[in-house]
Write an enzyme that holds these catalytic residues in place. Structure first.
Site, PDB file in Angstrom:
ATOM      1  CD  GLU A  84      15.827   4.806  -5.599  1.00 20.33           C
ATOM      2  OE1 GLU A  84      16.293   4.242  -4.586  1.00 20.33           O
ATOM      3  OE2 GLU A  84      16.557   5.155  -6.550  1.00 20.33           O
TER       4      GLU A  84
ATOM      5  CD  GLU B  45      -2.551  -1.458   2.502  1.00 19.80           C
ATOM      6  OE1 GLU B  45      -3.750  -1.210   2.608  1.00 19.80           O
ATOM      7  OE2 GLU B  45      -1.860  -1.893   3.437  1.00 19.80           O
TER       8      GLU B  45
ATOM      9  CB  CYS C 178       2.962  -3.681   6.713  1.00 17.33           C
ATOM     10  SG  CYS C 178       4.315  -3.288   5.580  1.00 17.33           S
TER      11      CYS C 178
ATOM     12  CG  ASN D 147      -2.983  -5.726   5.119  1.00 19.44           C
ATOM     13  OD1 ASN D 147      -1.821  -5.458   4.817  1.00 19.44           O
ATOM     14  ND2 ASN D 147      -3.750  -4.852   5.713  1.00 19.44           N
TER      15      ASN D 147
END
Length: 202
Positions: free
Chosen positions: A143, A9, A197, A200
């Site tokens: 990056e 995300e 992290c 999901n």
């Protein structure tokens, strides 16, 4: 299995200079970001990682950190800002700052290596170094790759005769492929460090 999909995300910040460069039109900046993230999705599909744009913040009035030509200092300040302030922003796994500032030397982007999910270090700074969104998107890919534990390709790495995303030198041919080395390094990092992290998608 390594093939289990992962989801990054991504939160993108557009600095004041880049906002002004885009004729100070927030809509234009947001449209360009969406395009760049769509290009990133293509490259990351090979790594079984989906890139989800969870938010865009445009510093339309002024920069909220000191954006300077020294990329390491700017990256450090951006990490501090993210850890302290952006908690308010939507939940996200990784943040990139896009800036019109010309970084010192040949640098056009900088990121911590193997830092995905770290509150401060899951970050990168990217210079808006080309009029061509595609070239900037490749730098964003590169990056983010570092954040996912991927180092620069060496001579023995290949991505089917194309320029590879993690090549140490920027190519003016568009590199939208990760090499075999990148794949191995990325999944080594994910299996060893198991960054929670990215399991999901909200």
């Amino acid at each position: 299995t390594p093939e289990q999909q992962r989801y990054v995300e991504l939160f993108i910040v557009v600095d004041h200079g880049m906002f002004m460069k885009x004729x100070x039109x927030x809509x234009x900046x947001x449209x360009x970001i969406h395009q760049m993230v769509n290009i990133m999705k293509e490259a990351y599909r090979y790594l079984y990682i989906d890139i989800l744009l969870t938010g865009v913040e445009i510093w339309s009035n002024k920069d909220l950190i000191n954006v300077q030509p020294a990329a390491p200092q700017t990256l450090d300040s951006f990490g501090e800002w993210r850890x302290x302030x952006x908690x308010x922003x939507k939940s996200h796994d990784n943040a990139q700052l896009l800036t019109s500032t010309d970084f010192d030397g040949p640098t056009i982007g900088l990121a911590y290596v193997g830092s995905m999910c770290d509150p401060k270090r899951s970050t990168a700074v990217i210079q808006d170094h080309s009029e061509i969104d595609l070239l900037v998107a490749v730098t964003m890919d590169h990056e983010l790759g570092h954040n996912l534990g991927i180092r620069h390709d060496t001579g023995s790495c290949s991505c089917g005769g194309y320029p590879c995303v993690m090549s140490p030198v920027i190519s003016h041919d568009i590199s939208k492929y990760f090499s075999d080395c990148s794949y191995i390094q990325c999944w080594d990092f994910i299996m060893k460090e198991n960054p929670q992290c990215i399991l999901n998608k909200r």
